[in-house]
Scaffold this active site. Structure first.
Site, PDB file in Angstrom:
ATOM      1  N   TYR A   1       8.760  15.761   0.462  1.00 39.77           N
ATOM      2  CA  TYR A   1       8.556  17.212  -0.264  1.00 39.77           C
ATOM      3  C   TYR A   1       8.441  16.979  -1.702  1.00 39.77           C
TER       4      TYR A   1
ATOM      5  N   TRP B   1       7.112   0.198   3.867  1.00 43.87           N
ATOM      6  CA  TRP B   1       7.775   0.841   2.667  1.00 43.87           C
ATOM      7  C   TRP B   1       8.976   1.340   2.849  1.00 43.87           C
TER       8      TRP B   1
ATOM      9  N   THR C   1       6.972  26.924   5.175  1.00 45.48           N
ATOM     10  CA  THR C   1       5.667  26.473   4.996  1.00 45.48           C
ATOM     11  C   THR C   1       4.725  27.324   5.364  1.00 45.48           C
TER      12      THR C   1
ATOM     13  N   HIS D   1       0.878  -1.041  -0.161  1.00 51.33           N
ATOM     14  CA  HIS D   1      -0.089  -0.043   0.012  1.00 51.33           C
ATOM     15  C   HIS D   1       0.831   1.293   0.205  1.00 51.33           C
TER      16      HIS D   1
ATOM     17  N   ASP E   1       6.655  21.333 -26.731  1.00 47.66           N
ATOM     18  CA  ASP E   1       6.661  19.965 -26.170  1.00 47.66           C
ATOM     19  C   ASP E   1       7.619  19.883 -25.065  1.00 47.66           C
TER      20      ASP E   1
ATOM     21  N   SER F   1      -1.502  27.074  -5.312  1.00 46.99           N
ATOM     22  CA  SER F   1      -1.249  28.730  -5.741  1.00 46.99           C
ATOM     23  C   SER F   1      -1.568  28.874  -7.065  1.00 46.99           C
TER      24      SER F   1
ATOM     25  N   SER G   1      12.943   5.847 -14.124  1.00 48.82           N
ATOM     26  CA  SER G   1      11.965   6.708 -14.626  1.00 48.82           C
ATOM     27  C   SER G   1      11.810   8.294 -14.038  1.00 48.82           C
ATOM     28  N   SER G   2      12.127   8.071 -12.448  1.00 51.17           N
ATOM     29  CA  SER G   2      11.899   9.463 -12.046  1.00 51.17           C
ATOM     30  C   SER G   2      12.894  10.264 -12.416  1.00 51.17           C
TER      31      SER G   2
HETATM   32  C1  HEA Z   1       0.922   8.446  -0.545  1.00 52.98           C
HETATM   33  C2  HEA Z   1       0.002   8.191  -0.333  1.00 52.98           C
HETATM   34  C3  HEA Z   1      -1.117   7.438   0.274  1.00 52.98           C
HETATM   35  C4  HEA Z   1      -2.357   7.624   0.221  1.00 52.98           C
HETATM   36  C5  HEA Z   1      -3.255   8.229  -0.880  1.00 52.98           C
HETATM   37  C6  HEA Z   1      -2.998   6.517   1.299  1.00 52.98           C
HETATM   38  C7  HEA Z   1      -4.185   6.390   1.454  1.00 52.98           C
HETATM   39  C8  HEA Z   1      -4.944   5.488   2.285  1.00 52.98           C
HETATM   40  N1  HEA Z   1      -4.308   4.906   3.285  1.00 52.98           N
HETATM   41 FE1  HEA Z   1      -2.178   4.733   3.748  1.00 52.98          FE
HETATM   42  N2  HEA Z   1      -0.160   4.713   3.978  1.00 52.98           N
HETATM   43  C9  HEA Z   1       0.694   5.439   3.080  1.00 52.98           C
HETATM   44  C10 HEA Z   1       0.413   6.393   2.102  1.00 52.98           C
HETATM   45  C11 HEA Z   1      -0.858   6.399   1.557  1.00 52.98           C
HETATM   46  N3  HEA Z   1      -2.071   6.120   2.005  1.00 52.98           N
HETATM   47  C12 HEA Z   1       2.052   5.072   3.642  1.00 52.98           C
HETATM   48  C13 HEA Z   1       3.152   5.717   2.929  1.00 52.98           C
HETATM   49  C14 HEA Z   1       1.743   4.116   4.636  1.00 52.98           C
HETATM   50  C15 HEA Z   1       2.878   3.517   5.454  1.00 52.98           C
HETATM   51  C16 HEA Z   1       3.212   2.160   5.095  1.00 52.98           C
HETATM   52  C17 HEA Z   1       4.151   1.509   6.110  1.00 52.98           C
HETATM   53  O1  HEA Z   1       3.924   1.479   7.022  1.00 52.98           O
HETATM   54  O2  HEA Z   1       5.066   0.717   5.560  1.00 52.98           O
HETATM   55  C18 HEA Z   1       0.547   4.135   4.641  1.00 52.98           C
HETATM   56  C19 HEA Z   1      -0.082   3.336   5.858  1.00 52.98           C
HETATM   57  C20 HEA Z   1      -1.493   3.133   6.079  1.00 52.98           C
HETATM   58  C21 HEA Z   1      -2.170   2.573   7.235  1.00 52.98           C
HETATM   59  C22 HEA Z   1      -1.362   1.841   8.376  1.00 52.98           C
HETATM   60  C23 HEA Z   1      -1.268   0.543   8.086  1.00 52.98           C
HETATM   61  C24 HEA Z   1      -0.264   0.075   9.066  1.00 52.98           C
HETATM   62  O3  HEA Z   1       0.397   0.598   9.970  1.00 52.98           O
HETATM   63  O4  HEA Z   1      -0.289  -1.531   9.377  1.00 52.98           O
HETATM   64  C25 HEA Z   1      -3.558   2.627   7.189  1.00 52.98           C
HETATM   65  C26 HEA Z   1      -4.440   2.246   8.084  1.00 52.98           C
HETATM   66  O5  HEA Z   1      -5.518   2.686   8.139  1.00 52.98           O
HETATM   67  C27 HEA Z   1      -3.683   3.416   5.836  1.00 52.98           C
HETATM   68  C28 HEA Z   1      -5.001   3.331   5.236  1.00 52.98           C
HETATM   69  C29 HEA Z   1      -5.439   4.368   4.164  1.00 52.98           C
HETATM   70  C30 HEA Z   1      -6.512   4.551   3.523  1.00 52.98           C
HETATM   71  C31 HEA Z   1      -7.835   4.086   4.109  1.00 52.98           C
HETATM   72  C32 HEA Z   1      -6.339   5.229   2.425  1.00 52.98           C
HETATM   73  C33 HEA Z   1      -7.355   5.796   1.693  1.00 52.98           C
HETATM   74  O6  HEA Z   1      -7.154   7.191   1.311  1.00 52.98           O
HETATM   75  C34 HEA Z   1      -7.361   4.973   0.203  1.00 52.98           C
HETATM   76  C35 HEA Z   1      -8.623   5.447  -0.563  1.00 52.98           C
HETATM   77  C36 HEA Z   1      -8.325   5.051  -1.665  1.00 52.98           C
HETATM   78  C37 HEA Z   1      -9.467   3.741  -2.221  1.00 52.98           C
HETATM   79  C38 HEA Z   1     -10.165   2.976  -1.268  1.00 52.98           C
HETATM   80  C39 HEA Z   1      -9.406   3.497  -3.683  1.00 52.98           C
HETATM   81  C40 HEA Z   1     -10.504   3.555  -4.484  1.00 52.98           C
HETATM   82  C41 HEA Z   1     -11.527   2.723  -4.437  1.00 52.98           C
HETATM   83  C42 HEA Z   1     -11.685   1.486  -4.813  1.00 52.98           C
HETATM   84  C43 HEA Z   1     -10.544   0.489  -5.273  1.00 52.98           C
HETATM   85  C44 HEA Z   1     -13.025   1.002  -5.115  1.00 52.98           C
HETATM   86  C45 HEA Z   1     -13.325  -0.297  -4.047  1.00 52.98           C
HETATM   87  C46 HEA Z   1     -13.841   0.333  -2.883  1.00 52.98           C
HETATM   88  C47 HEA Z   1     -14.161  -0.250  -1.600  1.00 52.98           C
HETATM   89  C48 HEA Z   1     -13.713  -1.542  -1.743  1.00 52.98           C
HETATM   90  C49 HEA Z   1     -14.778   0.447  -0.569  1.00 52.98           C
HETATM   91  N4  HEA Z   1      -2.386   3.789   5.100  1.00 52.98           N
HETATM   92  C1  HEA Z   2       3.889  15.205   1.807  1.00 57.04           C
HETATM   93  C2  HEA Z   2       4.399  14.606   2.703  1.00 57.04           C
HETATM   94  C3  HEA Z   2       4.899  15.149   4.155  1.00 57.04           C
HETATM   95  C4  HEA Z   2       4.865  16.374   4.539  1.00 57.04           C
HETATM   96  C5  HEA Z   2       4.637  17.675   3.639  1.00 57.04           C
HETATM   97  C6  HEA Z   2       5.521  16.323   5.848  1.00 57.04           C
HETATM   98  C7  HEA Z   2       5.824  17.580   6.845  1.00 57.04           C
HETATM   99  C8  HEA Z   2       6.243  17.283   7.817  1.00 57.04           C
HETATM  100  N1  HEA Z   2       6.822  16.293   8.522  1.00 57.04           N
HETATM  101 FE1  HEA Z   2       6.168  14.336   8.074  1.00 57.04          FE
HETATM  102  N2  HEA Z   2       6.102  12.550   7.257  1.00 57.04           N
HETATM  103  C9  HEA Z   2       5.626  12.074   6.457  1.00 57.04           C
HETATM  104  C10 HEA Z   2       5.122  12.930   5.024  1.00 57.04           C
HETATM  105  C11 HEA Z   2       5.218  14.235   5.200  1.00 57.04           C
HETATM  106  N3  HEA Z   2       5.517  15.151   6.072  1.00 57.04           N
HETATM  107  C12 HEA Z   2       5.677  10.670   6.149  1.00 57.04           C
HETATM  108  C13 HEA Z   2       5.184   9.738   4.880  1.00 57.04           C
HETATM  109  C14 HEA Z   2       6.144  10.291   7.224  1.00 57.04           C
HETATM  110  C15 HEA Z   2       6.350   8.842   7.893  1.00 57.04           C
HETATM  111  C16 HEA Z   2       7.198   7.921   7.108  1.00 57.04           C
HETATM  112  C17 HEA Z   2       7.148   6.508   7.678  1.00 57.04           C
HETATM  113  O1  HEA Z   2       7.951   6.399   8.745  1.00 57.04           O
HETATM  114  O2  HEA Z   2       6.589   5.758   7.025  1.00 57.04           O
HETATM  115  C18 HEA Z   2       6.321  11.441   8.278  1.00 57.04           C
HETATM  116  C19 HEA Z   2       6.914  11.122   9.339  1.00 57.04           C
HETATM  117  C20 HEA Z   2       7.521  12.521   9.972  1.00 57.04           C
HETATM  118  C21 HEA Z   2       8.336  12.322  11.268  1.00 57.04           C
HETATM  119  C22 HEA Z   2       8.775  11.059  11.996  1.00 57.04           C
HETATM  120  C23 HEA Z   2       7.923  10.644  12.881  1.00 57.04           C
HETATM  121  C24 HEA Z   2       8.305   9.226  13.334  1.00 57.04           C
HETATM  122  O3  HEA Z   2       8.157   8.275  12.721  1.00 57.04           O
HETATM  123  O4  HEA Z   2       8.556   9.307  14.709  1.00 57.04           O
HETATM  124  C25 HEA Z   2       8.625  13.694  11.434  1.00 57.04           C
HETATM  125  C26 HEA Z   2       9.199  13.860  12.793  1.00 57.04           C
HETATM  126  O5  HEA Z   2       9.865  15.122  12.673  1.00 57.04           O
HETATM  127  C27 HEA Z   2       7.781  14.584  10.517  1.00 57.04           C
HETATM  128  C28 HEA Z   2       7.932  15.874  10.638  1.00 57.04           C
HETATM  129  C29 HEA Z   2       7.458  16.778   9.661  1.00 57.04           C
HETATM  130  C30 HEA Z   2       7.594  18.059   9.744  1.00 57.04           C
HETATM  131  C31 HEA Z   2       8.154  18.832  10.892  1.00 57.04           C
HETATM  132  C32 HEA Z   2       6.695  18.607   8.482  1.00 57.04           C
HETATM  133  C33 HEA Z   2       6.853  20.168   8.069  1.00 57.04           C
HETATM  134  O6  HEA Z   2       7.166  20.234   6.861  1.00 57.04           O
HETATM  135  C34 HEA Z   2       5.248  20.744   8.190  1.00 57.04           C
HETATM  136  C35 HEA Z   2       5.119  22.011   8.036  1.00 57.04           C
HETATM  137  C36 HEA Z   2       4.116  22.684   8.164  1.00 57.04           C
HETATM  138  C37 HEA Z   2       3.389  23.453   9.093  1.00 57.04           C
HETATM  139  C38 HEA Z   2       3.948  23.322  10.665  1.00 57.04           C
HETATM  140  C39 HEA Z   2       2.062  23.702   8.987  1.00 57.04           C
HETATM  141  C40 HEA Z   2       1.819  25.355   8.602  1.00 57.04           C
HETATM  142  C41 HEA Z   2       2.682  26.397   9.172  1.00 57.04           C
HETATM  143  C42 HEA Z   2       2.060  27.380   9.783  1.00 57.04           C
HETATM  144  C43 HEA Z   2       0.810  27.889   9.505  1.00 57.04           C
HETATM  145  C44 HEA Z   2       3.152  28.393  10.237  1.00 57.04           C
HETATM  146  C45 HEA Z   2       3.269  28.544  11.667  1.00 57.04           C
HETATM  147  C46 HEA Z   2       3.530  27.334  12.366  1.00 57.04           C
HETATM  148  C47 HEA Z   2       4.466  27.250  13.497  1.00 57.04           C
HETATM  149  C48 HEA Z   2       5.357  28.316  13.993  1.00 57.04           C
HETATM  150  C49 HEA Z   2       4.168  26.207  14.328  1.00 57.04           C
HETATM  151  N4  HEA Z   2       7.161  13.686   9.730  1.00 57.04           N
END
Ligand code: HEA
Ligand code: HEA
Ligand code: CUA
Ligand SMILES: [Cu+2]
Lengths: 539, 373, 295
Positions: free
Chosen positions: A259, A143, A330, A78, A107, A270, A171-172
């Protein structure tokens, strides 16, 4: 040489070829953009279906649907599919469609390579998904594939996973190179850098993140490959290596990666907010600088994912401070969006609804991110559902939200048709309610102590999990409506005007709807560029 | 707008049912100074971001409401102001500094594990915990230490596929860790295979156990009681089934417990040198098997092929005893090594595998295991 | 020539899909080969064949178009951007391995011997004491590594032997290549060929010595499974050697193209791209020499 006969512009005004092979051979950025978008949509459904399995298993305590090993595979796949299959390709697709039109280019700079970056993806996806059918099952180490769970203790299918990651990386990187070359070299001669729309800016900066980060991921999986098959000891203490080193390398990629998934989203938002606030984007240049600052910072905060690995205190302090700093640029973005709305004349068409809720929900995700960045607090949050809630708020209601917003916003430009506005509004409200039922309770679960990546849990977590699962099924069902709206729009939508949103700005709106198959053989004039620029005041 | 109101109403409705239920919404305050500091920090940041949220979302809501076209709002044209830009860069920085100061203090305190009065070494295994009490005069822990393994309790295992779950479902173990109250304890974390993470929320202790390295953490627990936690790092199939239960007792009770353990260790050593009857071995073997092996090879011995081989009809279990002993002692691939179990336990479980499940292998005695080491 | 005012956008191409099929075939073959599947090797070879076919076909087409004057200076610039950022991505790939080397030296090994906040770690390794690069000599528990022993080298590689010679060779090849470039800009065809041949010869010599050194390393017991030093040593030098091979092949192609008269004084991106690549490989070697062999 008599090359004039095969000179490019002669067949420039031809339409697309007929037949399926058109899609295989195409070098047209609009075709390739569509391919990317459809591919990513399919992957979203696959990854979402896996999420449904996860939520079904977590619906109540006990093991009902899948066994624990398969559950871990579901979580892993997932995450991987959503990140590499759905979100990233969707943004590349948007970039392909929009960047050439936004910078007035005929293009992409390297059209054949553009085709290749797309056509690697289905193969990578196929290899990745084929692991489900292998002996020992699909990868089940998350993941983030931490060693040694992914090296010594992983099934054979892991080697296929490694090669799939290599393909995704190729690809990326090619996609990013292409975008850089397009933006820097194909821009209309009269367009200065600071004339570029923000989507172009954010993608340009994202490309640098991709080129810097993806090769490091390739390095990490290569080390895994040799540790698994050729006796090296990168991640094995008995040979002088360190499993934690894997995490450093992975997160050096992984943090910029998150990011990569949000900067283009900032770009999309924007564009949409100024259009529907009927006011120019507030603080254009500070938006650009903030994007660059976020990108820079994203390279130096990676170890905030590793606060509990036993890092020295000095390291923890440094990474905490650096992480907190990201809130500043941010914040600038968020404030600028709000200032753009301020004293505007707002209407709430579907793209705007998605954009506004993006600002709201992404900020909530950002706040929880900031909380995670505080090391002592992260001791309690780390690897719980609080983290899961955080990243779904920034990824689903951030990245995915912006993609959906973009699809509605540019739909008329791509298809020449309008989608059904009232259905789209229903879809929006349905989504926003269900997604919050889905992810908000996960904050509570995490704080109460529920670890992530577990297939079963104690009774104290039962209620919130059930609520979350119900939200998940509702949100999942919303995609059925979404699919219908898109297909219905393409087939039966009313013809769209060239500029369907009256105060939309950008060169793409000077083209027809749908945009001509080949656009901008002649670069737009300075006057057109100025008129369409995001930071000149609207008339 | 109506929609908005219904939405808010719905959220409140849901929220109020939560308030009635007994489930925790927030982080535990815990029973150590560290966990309390963490809780304080958590609440501080939470209120700060809430305040920022109110300001930002308030401004947004205000302009959504007042500056909309349907209300006749005319768009202004301003789109730049260096002053405000500077302001909203500077103010967040100040707020962040305000947050960073207490965070730094708490962090430096919790990372200092010096002056410990006793040391508990925690080793993660797939999927159980090993606890070693390191030599210590205050409580009379002997030089060779006290060792124990802690597995998910049988009651929970039995309930996994059942329709009802007991109270501490998945959070019960067979052997609990016992620790003295009001004592500065140093925890050493490591692992035998993959990365695990020992987490007891009430102590504010959560630390990765990395194979080949030793991390540390500390706690001074202020209240007697039973505290529960779980493994917090994905460690394979049964990551969800690696609970932690700590009994915190008075210092006197702890001392008494230590002497009990010493006596038990002596008894175990004695039993390892005697020759056991087959029935004794089978009875003990079943326990050991269910606690240590059933996770992979399953209670009925059918395994989960192709990854986890069946014991039923296994060529090893029906082959020479020495190979069997060697495999269980040293592991192979994904099969963990079990050297940390005692000779008697190993002899019992191996005999149980060789004689149970319809197998026809020979009986193995503790002395055979000893010579196989 | 012709399309100075319009950007050349090719219409339709099969090369990418062929390339994808090739790479996917190759990777599936390799994974199976690693697992000891009998057909793995042949499938890998087949995939590689397809990839090579694609490379020749695709690049051949590009060369054709270039020679036929379809490209204007803007297309040329696109290629330049493309090549330079491709090289940058390669730099980052090597950076991952250099990072691993630094990490192991600066953190992992000292930690295993109890430095920093790892005062208890040596308990696991019976008082292991750090040494570098002979780490593999005294690796804590050679036999603990999942039952398979590490290979323990008996001596060190002499920095000032083959490695130093190879450094000189590569540096020299950079110089000869630059001479070739000057000759190209001056339009002196014979000189270009001469210097190019010299560069290629130096590259081949480098590879020869590298192979000899690998032989020596295996003789003294320095192998891939000699702990972290062996791992980083072979992975870094191995990937570098691979890049030299690719670079040399590209130079050979360039030599052929020079003979065909593809390049003009002003317009010779093909040559320059390969030259950049060669210089990049050169610089990586300097890093290798300093950090792997020397300090
Ligand atoms: C990057 C984007 C992304 C997106 C879009 C989502 C979308 C969703 N994610 Fe997650 N998720 C991750 C990134 C993302 N996720 C990542 C990085 C992890 C960590 C993995 C890890 O721990 O290694 C994670 C882990 C994660 C967990 C934790 C699993 C665990 O720790 O064991 C869960 C649990 O609730 C969850 C739920 C969901 C759900 C319900 C959605 C929903 O928003 C999904 C909605 C979309 C659909 C449902 C599909 C469309 C519909 C159909 C196919 C039709 C059929 C519909 C039905 C059967 C009702 N995700
Ligand atoms: C699109 C993806 C995305 C984005 C944008 C961010 C944004 C941020 N993330 Fe997140 N992060 C993830 C995706 C993302 N993260 C994922 C996928 C994981 C889990 C990975 C995994 O383990 O599987 C993760 C996990 C993760 C961790 C590790 C947690 C853990 O495993 O214990 C931490 C810890 O510092 C963190 C911090 C932050 C911070 C500080 C920001 C900042 O960029 C946020 C900044 C934004 C704001 C703060 C709000 C707006 C600001 C204001 C309104 C200004 C005023 C505010 C203040 C002065 C407070 N993130
Ligand atoms: Cu042990 Cu998770
Ligand atoms: Cu991060």
């Amino acid at each position: 040489m008599a090359t004039d006969t095969i000179a490019a512009h002669d067949d420039h005004h031809h339409g697309p070829e007929k037949g399926l092979l058109r899609w295989v051979k195409t070098t047209n950025h609009k075709d390739i953009g569509s391919l990317y978008l459809w591919f990513s949509f399919m992957m979203l459904l696959v990854g979402g279906a896996f999420a449904m399995v996860i939520r079904a298993e977590l619906f109540m305590p006990g093991i009902q649907v899948v066994d624990p090993h398969f559950f871990n595979s579901m979580t892993t796949m997932h995450g991987l599919i959503m990140v590499f299959g759905a979100i990233m390709p969707a943004f590349v697709g948007l970039g392909n469609w929009l960047i050439p039109m936004m910078v007035g280019a005929p293009d992409m700079a390297l059209p054949r390579m553009n085709n290749w970056s797309f056509w690697i993806l289905p193969f990578a996806g196929a290899i990745l998904l084929s692991t489900f059918f292998m002996e020992g099952g699909a990868p089940a180490f998350g993941w983030t594939f931490y060693a040694p769970l992914s090296t010594t203790f992983a099934p054979d299918s892991t080697d296929f996973f490694i090669f799939a990651v290599h393909l995704l990386g190729f690809s990326s990187i090619m996609g990013a190179i292409n975008i850089i070359a397009t933006v820097l070299n194909m821009r209309a001669p009269d367009m200065k850098l600071m004339d570029m729309p923000l989507f172009v800016w954010t993608w340009l900066i994202t490309s640098f993140l991709l080129i810097g980060a993806m090769p490091v991921l390739a390095g990490a999986v290569t080390m895994m490959l040799t540790d698994r098959n050729f006796g090296t000891s990168f991640f094995d203490a008995a040979g002088g290596g360190d499993p934690v080193m894997f995490q450093h390398i992975f997160w050096f990629f992984g943090h910029p990666e998150v990011y990569i998934m949000i900067l283009p989203a900032f770009g999309v938002i924007s564009h949409i907010i100024p259009t529907f606030a009927r006011k120019p984007l507030f603080g254009y240049s500070s938006m650009v600088y903030a994007t660059a600052a976020i990108a820079f910072l994203s390279y130096i905060v990676w170890a905030h994912h590793m606060f509990l690995t036993g890092m020295p205190v000095a390291g923890q302090l440094y990474f905490m401070y650096a992480t907190m700093l990201i809130a500043v640029p941010t914040g600038v973005k968020v404030f600028n969006w709000v200032a753009t709305m301020w004293k505007g004349s707002m209407t709430f068409e579907t793209p705007m609804l998605w954009a506004l809720s993006f600002v709201f929900l992404f900020t909530i995700g950002g706040f929880s991110g900031l909380m995670l960045g505080i090391v002592p607090a992260d001791i309690q949050y780390h690897d719980t559902y609080f983290v899961v809630a955080h990243f779904h708020y920034v990824l689903v209601t951030g990245a995915l939200w912006s993609i959906i917003a973009a699809v509605f916003y540019w739909f008329p430009k791509w298809t020449g048709k309008m989608y059904n506005e009232s259905l789209a509004k229903i879809h929006f409200w349905w989504s926003i309610i269900s997604v919050n039922i889905l992810f908000f309770p996960q904050h509570f679960l995490g704080l109460a102590g529920m670890p992530r990546r577990i297939p079963d849990y104690n009774l104290q977590f039962a209620d919130f999990n059930m609520i979350s699962s119900i939200g998940a099924f509702m949100f999942g069902a919303s995609f059925i409506l979404f699919t219908y709206i898109i297909i219905d729009g393409i087939r039966n939508g009313k013809p769209a005007k060239a500029r369907p949103w009256e105060s939309a700005k950008g060169l793409e709106w000077t083209l027809g709807s749908p945009a001509e198959y080949h656009s901008f053989d002649k670069a737009p004039s300075r006057k057109a560029i100025e008129q369409e620029s995001q930071h000149t005041s609207v008339a | 707008m109506k929609m908005m109101k219904t939405l808010i109403g719905a959220i409140f409705a849901i929220a109020s049912t939560f308030a009635l239920s007994e489930y925790t919404l927030n982080m535990t305050e815990g029973v150590t100074s560290v966990s309390q500091n963490i809780y304080g920090l958590h609440m501080t940041i939470f209120w700060i971001v809430t305040a920022i949220g109110i300001v930002v979302f308030g401004a947004m809501a205000y302009s959504i409401y007042h500056h909309r076209q349907s209300k006749g709002a005319k768009a202004a044209h301003f789109h730049e102001s260096t002053t405000v830009e500077l302001l909203w860069t500077a103010i967040p920085i100040v707020i962040l500094i305000v947050m960073a100061i207490p965070a730094t203090k708490v962090l430096i305190d919790l990372e200092n594990t010096d002056n410990a009065e006793m040391t508990l070494k925690i080793t993660g295994h797939q999927w159980k915990w090993q606890y070693d009490y390191i030599e210590n005069d205050t409580f009379g822990v002997p030089k060779e230490g006290i060792t124990m393994m802690s597995n998910l309790a049988q009651s929970s295992r039995d309930a996994i596929k059942a329709s009802t779950q007991p109270e501490h479902y998945l959070l019960d173990v067979d052997n609990r860790v016992v620790l003295p109250v009001d004592t500065r304890i140093r925890f050493l974390m490591t692992s035998n295979d993959v990365i695990h993470n020992w987490w007891v929320p009430a102590f504010g202790v959560k630390q990765d156990g990395n194979p080949g390295y030793i991390n540390d953490a500390w706690a001074k627990i202020e209240q007697e009681g039973t505290y529960r936690g779980q493994c917090a790092e994905l460690c394979g199939k049964d990551h969800g089934y690696m609970p932690i239960v700590v009994d915190v007792v008075s210092k006197e009770k702890y001392k008494a417990w230590v002497s009990e353990q010493k006596a038990a260790a002596a008894a175990a050593a004695a039993s390892a040198s005697k020759t056991w009857s087959k029935d004794e071995l089978m009875a003990k073997g079943e326990q050991v098997y269910n606690a240590n092996c059933a996770g992979c090879h399953q209670k009925d011995g059918k395994g989960m092929p192709p990854v986890f081989p069946a014991m039923v009809g296994s060529s090893i279990a029906n082959g020479p005893a020495a190979d069997h002993v060697n495999l269980v002692l040293h592991g192979k691939g994904a099969m963990p090594a079990f050297k940390m179990l005692g000779d008697a336990d190993l002899a019992a479980v191996i005999t149980y595998e060789r004689q149970g499940f319809g197998n026809t292998g020979t009986v193995v005695q503790p002395s055979d295991v000893k010579s196989g080491r | 020539m012709s399309s100075k005012d319009s950007y050349y956008v090719p219409h339709g191409t099969y090369w990418p899909i062929i390339g994808s099929i090739g790479i996917a075939t190759m990777f599936v073959g390799m994974a199976n080969m690693f697992h000891g599947v009998s057909w793995g090797g042949s499938v890998t070879a087949l995939g590689l064949g397809i990839v090579l076919f694609m490379m020749f076909g695709w690049l051949g087409q590009v060369v054709n178009e270039s020679v036929n004057g379809l490209y204007n200076s803007q297309v040329d610039r696109s290629f330049r951007w493309g090549m330079s950022w491709f090289i940058f991505s390669e730099v980052m790939f090597f950076a991952a391995f250099f990072g691993a080397l630094f990490y192991a030296r600066e953190f992992a090994i000292p930690w295993l011997s109890g430095e920093g906040n790892n005062q208890f770690t040596p308990d696991l390794w019976n008082g292991f004491v750090q040494t570098w690069p002979e780490i593999a000599f005294k690796t804590p528990a050679a036999e603990l590594r999942n039952g398979t022993a590490l290979s323990v080298p008996t001596e060190l590689i002499d920095t000032w032997g083959l490695p130093a010679l190879n450094t000189a060779i590569l540096l020299l090849s950079g110089v000869t290549l630059t001479f070739a470039h000057h000759a190209l800009r001056a339009g002196e065809r014979n000189k270009i060929i001469g210097w190019l041949v010299a560069t290629i010869a130096l590259g081949v010599a480098f590879l020869g010595f590298q192979i000899a050194e690998y032989g020596h390393a295996y003789d003294i017991g320095l192998k891939l499974n000699s702990g972290i030093y062996g791992s980083t040593f072979f992975m870094l030098t191995g990937f570098h050697g691979f890049h030299v091979t690719v670079g040399a092949l590209m130079l050979i192609v360039i030599l052929y193209r020079v003979q065909k008269g593809h390049f003009s004084k002003e317009n010779h991106f093909g040559f320059e791209g390969v030259a950049w690549y060669w210089h990049f490989v050169d610089v990586v070697w300097l890093g290798l020499f300093v950090f792997v062999y020397w300090i």
